[in-house]
Design an enzyme around this catalytic site. Structure first.
Site, PDB file in Angstrom:
ATOM      1  N   ASP A 161       0.192  -3.545   1.285  1.00 23.63           N
ATOM      2  CA  ASP A 161       0.143  -3.212   2.764  1.00 23.63           C
ATOM      3  C   ASP A 161      -1.247  -3.409   3.364  1.00 23.63           C
ATOM      4  O   ASP A 161      -1.528  -2.406   4.180  1.00 23.63           O
ATOM      5  CB  ASP A 161       0.787  -1.749   3.040  1.00 23.63           C
ATOM      6  CG  ASP A 161       2.377  -1.847   2.281  1.00 23.63           C
ATOM      7  OD1 ASP A 161       2.811  -2.752   2.524  1.00 23.63           O
ATOM      8  OD2 ASP A 161       2.558  -0.679   2.005  1.00 23.63           O
ATOM      9  N   LYS A 202      -1.744  -8.421   4.677  1.00 25.31           N
ATOM     10  CA  LYS A 202      -1.847  -9.761   4.321  1.00 25.31           C
ATOM     11  C   LYS A 202      -0.979 -10.669   5.262  1.00 25.31           C
ATOM     12  O   LYS A 202      -1.397 -11.890   5.632  1.00 25.31           O
ATOM     13  CB  LYS A 202      -0.964  -9.894   2.977  1.00 25.31           C
ATOM     14  CG  LYS A 202      -1.669  -9.210   2.050  1.00 25.31           C
ATOM     15  CD  LYS A 202      -0.833  -9.174   0.618  1.00 25.31           C
ATOM     16  CE  LYS A 202       0.410  -8.378   0.636  1.00 25.31           C
ATOM     17  NZ  LYS A 202       0.012  -6.944   0.614  1.00 25.31           N
ATOM     18  N   GLY A 232       6.880  -6.246   2.932  1.00 23.77           N
ATOM     19  CA  GLY A 232       7.046  -6.015   4.344  1.00 23.77           C
ATOM     20  C   GLY A 232       5.626  -6.557   4.884  1.00 23.77           C
ATOM     21  O   GLY A 232       4.744  -5.774   5.006  1.00 23.77           O
ATOM     22  N   HIS A 233       5.781  -7.645   5.594  1.00 22.47           N
ATOM     23  CA  HIS A 233       4.419  -8.377   6.103  1.00 22.47           C
ATOM     24  C   HIS A 233       4.695  -8.154   7.460  1.00 22.47           C
ATOM     25  O   HIS A 233       5.558  -8.964   8.247  1.00 22.47           O
ATOM     26  CB  HIS A 233       4.104  -9.588   5.700  1.00 22.47           C
ATOM     27  CG  HIS A 233       4.027  -9.517   4.086  1.00 22.47           C
ATOM     28  ND1 HIS A 233       3.622 -10.740   3.474  1.00 22.47           N
ATOM     29  CD2 HIS A 233       3.850  -8.479   3.288  1.00 22.47           C
ATOM     30  CE1 HIS A 233       3.523 -10.592   2.038  1.00 22.47           C
ATOM     31  NE2 HIS A 233       3.494  -9.044   2.080  1.00 22.47           N
ATOM     32  N   THR A 268      11.225   0.021  -4.668  1.00 24.75           N
ATOM     33  CA  THR A 268      11.779  -0.237  -3.172  1.00 24.75           C
ATOM     34  C   THR A 268      13.280  -0.295  -3.360  1.00 24.75           C
ATOM     35  O   THR A 268      14.070  -0.283  -2.163  1.00 24.75           O
ATOM     36  CB  THR A 268      11.248  -1.771  -2.679  1.00 24.75           C
ATOM     37  OG1 THR A 268      11.501  -2.586  -3.450  1.00 24.75           O
ATOM     38  CG2 THR A 268       9.936  -1.281  -2.313  1.00 24.75           C
ATOM     39  N   THR A 272       9.045  -1.601   4.651  1.00 23.07           N
ATOM     40  CA  THR A 272      10.088  -2.126   3.974  1.00 23.07           C
ATOM     41  C   THR A 272      11.142  -0.950   3.796  1.00 23.07           C
ATOM     42  O   THR A 272      12.374  -0.886   4.371  1.00 23.07           O
ATOM     43  CB  THR A 272       9.930  -2.831   2.631  1.00 23.07           C
ATOM     44  OG1 THR A 272       9.172  -4.032   3.030  1.00 23.07           O
ATOM     45  CG2 THR A 272      11.299  -3.163   1.992  1.00 23.07           C
ATOM     46  N   ARG A 332      -8.053  -3.138   9.612  1.00 25.56           N
ATOM     47  CA  ARG A 332      -7.917  -1.706   9.876  1.00 25.56           C
ATOM     48  C   ARG A 332      -9.496  -0.829  10.225  1.00 25.56           C
ATOM     49  O   ARG A 332      -9.392   0.288  10.107  1.00 25.56           O
ATOM     50  CB  ARG A 332      -6.923  -1.017   9.276  1.00 25.56           C
ATOM     51  CG  ARG A 332      -5.795  -1.329   9.401  1.00 25.56           C
ATOM     52  CD  ARG A 332      -4.719  -0.144   9.010  1.00 25.56           C
ATOM     53  NE  ARG A 332      -3.373  -0.421   9.509  1.00 25.56           N
ATOM     54  CZ  ARG A 332      -2.779   0.187  10.461  1.00 25.56           C
ATOM     55  NH1 ARG A 332      -3.534   0.974  11.285  1.00 25.56           N
ATOM     56  NH2 ARG A 332      -1.756  -0.089  10.804  1.00 25.56           N
ATOM     57  N   ASP A 352     -10.788  -0.616  12.833  1.00 28.82           N
ATOM     58  CA  ASP A 352     -10.688   0.221  14.152  1.00 28.82           C
ATOM     59  C   ASP A 352      -9.787   1.645  13.837  1.00 28.82           C
ATOM     60  O   ASP A 352     -10.242   2.676  14.502  1.00 28.82           O
ATOM     61  CB  ASP A 352      -9.483  -0.615  14.991  1.00 28.82           C
ATOM     62  CG  ASP A 352      -8.115  -0.760  14.364  1.00 28.82           C
ATOM     63  OD1 ASP A 352      -8.323  -1.424  13.362  1.00 28.82           O
ATOM     64  OD2 ASP A 352      -7.136  -0.928  14.948  1.00 28.82           O
ATOM     65  N   GLY A 362     -10.483  -6.933  10.519  1.00 26.96           N
ATOM     66  CA  GLY A 362      -9.387  -6.513  11.554  1.00 26.96           C
ATOM     67  C   GLY A 362      -9.783  -5.227  12.231  1.00 26.96           C
ATOM     68  O   GLY A 362     -10.285  -4.433  11.807  1.00 26.96           O
TER      69      GLY A 362
END
Ligand code: GDP
Ligand code: IMO
Ligand code: MG
Length: 424
Positions: free
Chosen positions: A15, A18, A42-43, A130, A300, A331, A333, A413
């Site tokens: 997470d 990617k 979960g992308h 999961t 996910t 991240r 930010d 990012g």
């Protein structure tokens, strides 16, 4: 002529962002190959048309000129794939440029039953999987008893392999009453899968070899993260595939000599879903605040993600193992909104200081106390678009991460969207 091959994996526990980074490279790529894992991933990608969470579909899907291969090293779940592409089509996304490797391992409904059953049997709350059947599907691949995607194409082959597999499972598991453990359950299902998937299933290796021999741009997409690797991760709290850059090459069917760039995606702070040691975890109110600022809930499973400071010891371990040429730091930010940051360069373990990450000893990892710490004040960066415009402490922070990992940061990012990237 030689191809440009960029492999992108997660530097920590998954997470890291990617999906966003692969989407960035995919804008100019000819092919994206998802290398390993399955729909446990979960992308998230946010672009002009909306926000999407991809599970098995590679993150190049938003470039209509890019082929998207679900690679040989993955465990492919037909049920969730059919739902995933239906959902994408409903949102207007063209899915005709997807291909599924005929060699990929098949996740069957019985694997999901097994995953849940095994989790229930494990002590201390289990691994926190999961529940997508990932471990059992890889187990069957390794034991050579499982089915491959190609087996969907022929009823006799499919049933011929399924029969002994299900018998073995009925003999060894107390879940024999479940219909998923009996062949009847699969007859119609196999037919439906064949009808829906025939157009996507292909000998992807032949395709990849063609791309490799041309002047093409290939992006390899990893799932999960280095610290969840089945051999090098924080065992037993890991996934069941090889998540390192080396593992990605194997899973994608790309020879190591073809690799031109190895990109590690790191979040500016750390997060982890599921159980296992996490030395820099922020608990209590501060952790809650960072989780809310970063909307840190699983893409996910929707489980709250555990969050913490950027662990420098783990970052060094990961960068050495992967041999990164570049880091994408996401991240920044979120951390700026949080107002502060922290990096540890060591751990205190049983009264001794160490800079070695005890990946294969969860008991030791649980005892590690971060030490040798630098603290940073993070200011607002909402107006920043260039590295040189970042507040000085944010620049120091990035430079520190670069020094620890001995790797240049080439992307930062600064928001969820496709354009929210500082390219250095
Ligand atoms: P993946 O599994 O590594 O692709 O990452 P996930 O999609 O599970 O989680 C990353 C989350 O962070 C997603 O919600 C992304 O939209 C988001 N994200 C990625 N990069 C950035 C960034 O630089 N800033 C912000 N605010 N969000 C980001
Ligand atoms: P992406 O690709 C974060 C974690 C699970 C669990 C462990 C084993 O989105 O980064 P599994 O179902 O794989 O057997 O679960 O691995 N896990 C992930 N954590 N991101 C992921 O994927 C993950 N995929 C699996 O939470 O701890
Ligand atoms: Mg994810």
């Amino acid at each position: 002529m030689s191809a440009e091959v960029i492999a992108v994996n997660g530097g920590k526990w998954g997470d890291e962002g990617k999906g966003k980074i692969v989407d960035h490279f995919a804008q100019s790529a000819d092919v994206v190959i998802r290398a390993q894992g399955g729909d446990n991933a979960g992308h998230t990608i946010k672009n002009g048309t909306g926000k999407f969470v991809l599970h098995q579909v590679p993150s190049g899907i938003f470039n209509p000129d890019c082929l998207n291969i679900i690679g040989t090293g993955t465990v492919f779940n037909p049920v969730s794939f059919i739902n995933e592409i239906a959902d994408l089509q409903e949102k207007g996304v063209d899915v005709s440029n997807i291909r599924i490797s005929n060699r990929a391992a098949l996740v069957l409904p019985v694997h999901i039953i097994e995953d849940k059953l095994r989790e229930g049997q494990r002590e201390n709350g289990g691994i926190g999987t999961t529940n997508r059947g990932i471990g059992p599907a890889y187990t069957d691949r390794t034991s050579r008893d499982g089915l491959s995607v190609a087996d969907i194409n022929d009823l006799d082959t499919f049933m011929g392999k399924l029969k002994p597999l299900l018998k073995r499972k009925r003999d060894s598991y107390p879940g024999a009453d479940n219909p998923q453990l009996h062949t009847d359950y699969y007859e119609d299902l196999r037919g439906q899968w064949f009808l829906e998937l025939e157009e996507y299933i292909t000998d992807s290796q032949a395709l990849i070899n063609k791309y490799l021999s041309h002047d093409s741009k290939i992006v390899i997409e990893g799932a999960q993260g280095t610290l969840l690797d089945k051999d090098y991760g924080t065992l037993p709290y890991v996934t069941s595939s090889s998540t390192t850059i080396g593992g990605l090459l194997q899973g994608a069917g790309i020879p190591p000599s073809a690799l031109t760039q190895a990109i590690g995606v790191f979040k500016a702070y750390d997060s982890r879903v599921g159980n296992g040691g996490f030395p820099t975890e922020l608990k209590g109110e501060e952790g809650d605040r960072l989780r809310e600022l970063g909307h840190e809930y699983g893409a996910t499973t929707n489980r709250p993600r555990r969050v913490g400071w950027f662990d420098g010891v783990a970052a060094l371990y990961s960068s050495q193992l992967n041999g990164y040429t570049d880091i994408a730091l996401t991240r920044l930010d979120t951390l700026s909104e949080f107002g502060k940051a922290q990096i540890n360069y060591g751990y205190q373990l049983d009264g001794e200081q160490t800079d070695i990450f005890p990946a294969n000893d969860n008991d030791a990892l649980e005892k590690c106390i971060p030490c040798n710490i630098s603290k940073f004040k993070m200011e607002d960066i909402s107006w920043v678009r260039k590295f040189k415009d970042l507040p000085l402490e944010a620049q120091f922070y990035c430079n520190r991460i670069s020094q620890i990992t001995d790797t240049r940061i080439s992307l930062i990012g600064i928001g969820e969207g496709r354009e929210d990237l500082i390219i250095i």
